[in-house]
Design an enzyme around this catalytic site. Structure first.
Site, PDB file in Angstrom:
ATOM      1  N   GLU A 525       0.802  -1.227   0.000  1.00  0.00           N
ATOM      2  CA  GLU A 525       0.000   0.000   0.000  1.00  0.00           C
ATOM      3  C   GLU A 525       0.835   1.278   0.000  1.00  0.00           C
ATOM      4  O   GLU A 525       0.521   2.249  -0.693  1.00  0.00           O
ATOM      5  CB  GLU A 525      -0.955   0.006   1.202  1.00  0.00           C
ATOM      6  CG  GLU A 525      -2.168  -0.919   1.062  1.00  0.00           C
ATOM      7  CD  GLU A 525      -1.823  -2.391   1.217  1.00  0.00           C
ATOM      8  OE1 GLU A 525      -0.710  -2.702   1.661  1.00  0.00           O
ATOM      9  OE2 GLU A 525      -2.685  -3.244   0.892  1.00  0.00           O
ATOM     10  N   HIS A 592     -13.008  -5.351   6.742  1.00  0.00           N
ATOM     11  CA  HIS A 592     -13.639  -5.164   5.431  1.00  0.00           C
ATOM     12  C   HIS A 592     -14.886  -4.306   5.589  1.00  0.00           C
ATOM     13  O   HIS A 592     -15.822  -4.403   4.823  1.00  0.00           O
ATOM     14  CB  HIS A 592     -14.012  -6.503   4.786  1.00  0.00           C
ATOM     15  CG  HIS A 592     -12.820  -7.348   4.489  1.00  0.00           C
ATOM     16  ND1 HIS A 592     -12.247  -8.179   5.419  1.00  0.00           N
ATOM     17  CD2 HIS A 592     -12.046  -7.459   3.382  1.00  0.00           C
ATOM     18  CE1 HIS A 592     -11.191  -8.788   4.891  1.00  0.00           C
ATOM     19  NE2 HIS A 592     -11.054  -8.356   3.664  1.00  0.00           N
TER      20      HIS A 592
END
Ligand SMILES: Cc1ncc(C[n+]2csc(CCOP(=O)(O)OP(=O)(O)O)c2C)c(N)n1
Ligand SMILES: [Mg+2]
Length: 808
Positions: A525, A592
């Site tokens: 990331e 999530h």
């Protein structure tokens, strides 16, 4: 020729000239470091960190740094910056003093502490300069290894310019991708995760990235054995060395005092890197730190006598001097004369910088002193004002804050005065406030013509033929149009390429537009964002994807320390209009379903934070941001990709303006402000509330930064006199931010008839599955009951409590 002992001369005249000129520069740079430290100890600057002990390697590196190339480095690189002609010694001192003038310190206008280098990428209008005619340095940051993610992008851009023929026309940005991205980093900083991420990424991508490690065996007080496996980064990374069969890095090691070897090896490194786009790790060993790490402490505390002696022996300037006299056969007197001249030159540059700095600061001091003198003469509170004035004049090294303090204290003393002198002082203060705002707080967001706030609004157009499609298809059409329209647009991230992202917003677009435009990356990331920053700095328009908002935390250092503050820290000198695409809010389960918007609000000032409620709004925001030169985060709703939406006929053109909330439903009883996935929950609750006779006005804030620039929410509160802020963040997160904006900044507190209410997620991470979601995030029932309770408190007869005796 006089100085050279002719008999033994083994270098040409031109070469000798070059050697002496290099030596002169090294000495001048060293002198700047020595003077810099003294200036700090004399109280003329706050803090100093210098590049002494690293001079010779930087001069060698500068020889292969060509126009069009880019640097991403750190605070030791002063000699390199001098050598490429992008920093004068005077500018170097101006930054040390924090001279808030772009002319004096073009890198940061005094905003950054010394040793933070940058060249200007933008002209007065905020347009990109011609990079190919300049030697370019991206803007340094202090966090160790923080430059590495950006370096990946700077190098990756060369690959794109070389391999994507549609970019050939952008001749001001690149010359066939021939540019090297030069990185520098300290030995200890190579322990950071960002370094390893970046090195691995460059090896995978095969991009022209030349990383020099300045190895002085220490990271502040901590020696190598604590930092690096095998106490050597080149040994530790030996597995990255390319072989006949495997692509990888070229790894080179050289001693930091070996002038000739450094030059030869940099030439070899350059050739491989520039021509073949092979990344190079250039490990410069045996460097020293003659003055220790910085002005905050002496290295005698932690280096042994033997080590200090070793450093003195291996000082690169001392070694070069010995070599010049011993091998190049220059007379000692001539070397002495060069040194003398170089040192004087550094001193003079320091004097000029100090004079310019103090003149600038003293202007205000003189003006305020003049006014205070008049106030003293005027009589009232004269003695006290005289005291303030004398205090001000007593300062040896002037600062703006002293002048400001004196003026503000005097205003207090003149509280009952309405005369001319006070008016003069007030006028000075008004101007000083304006100037200081410009000096210290301007350029948080783009002020160019391409500012996101200046993008013209274009409504979505629908006809009877507009199809009803899945939300993800709305995005796909938007991205397809963007990629078709502008060859500078590209998208990359985990799973973005082949499958077109995990929710298929880019499905089929790699096949259509090619692998360079829509690309998979490794799971990394930080460097995905850095890759975006680098390519955006070089004039491209990346949409970079962080797969879930929950994983922003991995990218946050680079987003916060580098991207969000880039424009600010260079005072409008550099911009990186990266669109960071992500998906968040509720879906299923921990990691999530995150909605850490408060975290983004705190960390990412300087970026725009956009949280559209559906994919059509998201597409409109993508279109807006693609036209702008501001960086942004767009958080799509995780649970919205399969919901049906009508596809606008002008999917590639329509734009949604930033900072303009949308009233989703009108009502007179209570205003509910929300955003993102909560819009649907709140709308459902509002319908239920209506059945109980409560009419809510539901407002989708749409963007958190900027937030409601026209005060639409205030207008609503003037009507309803009650406000609720609802989201999925933790208590005290983004709802508190919105409350501060509306109650304090917009002044809605004056219209409140009830206490403000926030409806948020729980303090913990959302638990798994539908039940976990229901008990972790606000539900329709939660919204209903909280709003109902608010109204019940107002009128318990009309709205009898749902749960008598219970405080909801
Ligand atoms: C993320 C982060 N952690 C800690 C620091 C404080 N710090 C500044 S420089 C430094 C040591 C760096 O050593 P090295 O990479 O060897 O570079 P050198 O200063 O020796 O050239 C540390 C720990 C920082 N700036 N950033
Ligand atoms: Mg070090």
């Amino acid at each position: 020729m006089s100085a050279i002992k002719e008999v033994k001369a083994k270098f040409s005249q031109t070469k000798v000239k070059e050697i002496l000129s290099d030596y002169r520069l090294a000495v001048e740079s060293r002198e700047a470091s020595l003077i810099g430290r003294r200036e700090v100890f004399m109280g003329k600057a706050k803090f100093g960190i210098f590049g002494d002990g690293k001079e010779i390697a930087q001069i060698a590196m500068a020889k292969v740094f060509r126009k069009g190339d880019f640097r991403a480095g750190y605070y030791r690189d002063q000699t390199f910056m001098f050598a490429i002609g992008q920093l004068t010694v005077q500018q170097y001192f101006a930054q040390l003093y924090a001279h808030t003038s772009l002319e004096a310190d073009p890198a940061s206008a005094g905003r950054l502490m010394n040793g933070h280098y940058a060249t200007r990428f933008l002209d007065q209008e905020g347009k990109l300069i011609n990079f190919t005619e300049n030697k370019n340095s991206s803007a340094d940051i202090s966090p160790t290894a923080g430059q590495m993610p950006r370096l990946v992008g700077l190098a990756y851009a060369s690959k794109l310019f070389r391999e994507n023929s549609a970019l050939k026309e952008y001749t001001n940005l690149s010359h066939h991708g021939d540019e090297i991205a030069f990185g520098t980093i300290g030995n200890a900083s190579t322990s950071e995760g960002m370094f390893f991420e970046a090195v691995n990424a460059a090896g995978v991508l095969q991009v022209p990235m030349l990383i020099s490690v300045w190895d002085d065996d220490y990271g502040i007080s901590v020696p190598q054995e604590y930092h690096t496996t095998k106490e050597s980064i080149s040994k530790a990374l030996a597995g990255f060395q390319r072989t006949e069969n495997d692509k990888g890095f070229e790894i080179i090691t050289v001693k930091g005092w070996d002038y000739i070897a450094l030059i030869e090896e940099y030439q070899r490194a350059e050739k491989i890197c520039r021509e073949q786009h092979i990344p190079v790790l250039f490990h410069v060993q045996e460097m020293t730190q003659p003055q220790g790490h910085s002005t905050s402490g002496s290295h005698e505390r932690y280096k042994s006598k033997e080590r200090l002696e070793w450093e003195a022996q291996h000082d690169c300037i001392r070694r070069m001097r010995e070599w010049i006299i011993g091998d190049v056969h220059i007379l000692q007197e001539e070397v002495d004369a060069i040194e003398k001249e170089a040192k004087a030159s550094a001193r003079q540059a320091k004097d000029r910088a100090w004079k310019a700095f103090t003149n600038d600061v003293r202007k205000d001091q003189l003006r305020v002193t003049e006014i205070l003198e008049k106030a003293v003469k005027q009589g009232e509170r004269g003695a006290e004002i005289l005291h303030v004035k004398n205090d001000l004049l007593r300062s040896i090294n002037p600062t703006r804050l002293e002048t400001m303090k004196a003026a503000r204290k005097t205003i207090r003393l003149l509280i009952n005065d309405n005369g001319e002198v006070k008016a003069e002082l007030l006028e000075w203060l008004r101007r000083a406030d304006e100037d200081n705002l410009d000096r210290y707080s301007s350029h948080l967001h783009s002020i160019s013509d391409e500012s996101a706030l200046k993008v013209e609004k274009i409504d979505a157009v629908y006809t009877d033929a507009s199809p009803l499609v899945d939300g993800r298809e709305v995005l796909q059409a938007c991205f397809d149009a963007a990629l078709t329209r502008d060859p500078r647009v590209l998208a990359f991230g985990e799973d973005v390429g082949k499958i077109g992202d995990v929710n298929q917003g880019f499905a089929g677009l790699q096949a259509k537009h090619g692998e360079l435009r829509v690309t998979d990356t490794g799971i990394r990331e930080c460097t995905i964002v850095g890759q975006g920053i680098g390519v955006a700095l070089r004039g491209l328009k990346p949409i970079v994807e962080i797969q879930y908002l929950d994983y922003f935390i991995y990218a946050l250092p680079t987003l916060s320390d580098d991207l969000a503050c880039l424009y600010y820290r260079t005072k409008g000198g550099q911009k990186a209009p990266v669109i960071v695409r992500t998906r968040g809010h509720r879906l299923e389960g921990v990691w999530h379903a995150g909605s850490q918007v408060g975290m983004l609000l705190s960390a990412l000032r300087g970026m725009y934070i956009i949280s559209p409620r559906n994919m059509t709004q998201a597409a409109g925001f993508y279109n807006t941001m693609l036209k702008s030169d501001d960086p942004s985060v767009i958080i799509e709703c995780l649970n919205g990709y399969r919901l049906k939406e009508r596809l606008p006929d002008n999917i590639g053109e329509f734009t949604v303006p930033l900072g303009v909330p949308e009233i989703l439903r009108s009502g007179n009883d209570v205003t509910i402000v929300t955003y993102g996935s909560m819009c649907r929950i709140v709308m459902e609750a509002a319908e239920d509330l209506e059945k109980s006779g409560i009419f809510s006005e539901v407002i989708d804030a749409q963007t958190l930064l900027p937030f409601d620039i026209h005060h639409i929410i205030l207008e609503s509160v003037r009507k309803t006199n009650r406000i609720v802020f609802a989201d999925e963040d933790v208590p005290g997160g983004a709802t508190s931010f919105m409350m501060q904006k509306v109650l304090e900044e917009q002044g809605a507190y004056q219209y409140m008839d009830s206490k403000p209410v926030t409806i948020t997620g729980k303090e913990h991470r959302p638990a798994y599955a539908s039940d976990g979601d229901y008990f972790s995030k606000p539900s329709t029932e939660d919204v209903f009951e909280k709003v109902y309770a608010l109204m019940s408190e107002v009128d318990p007869i009309r709205y009898p409590p749902l749960y008598p005796g219970k405080i909801v």
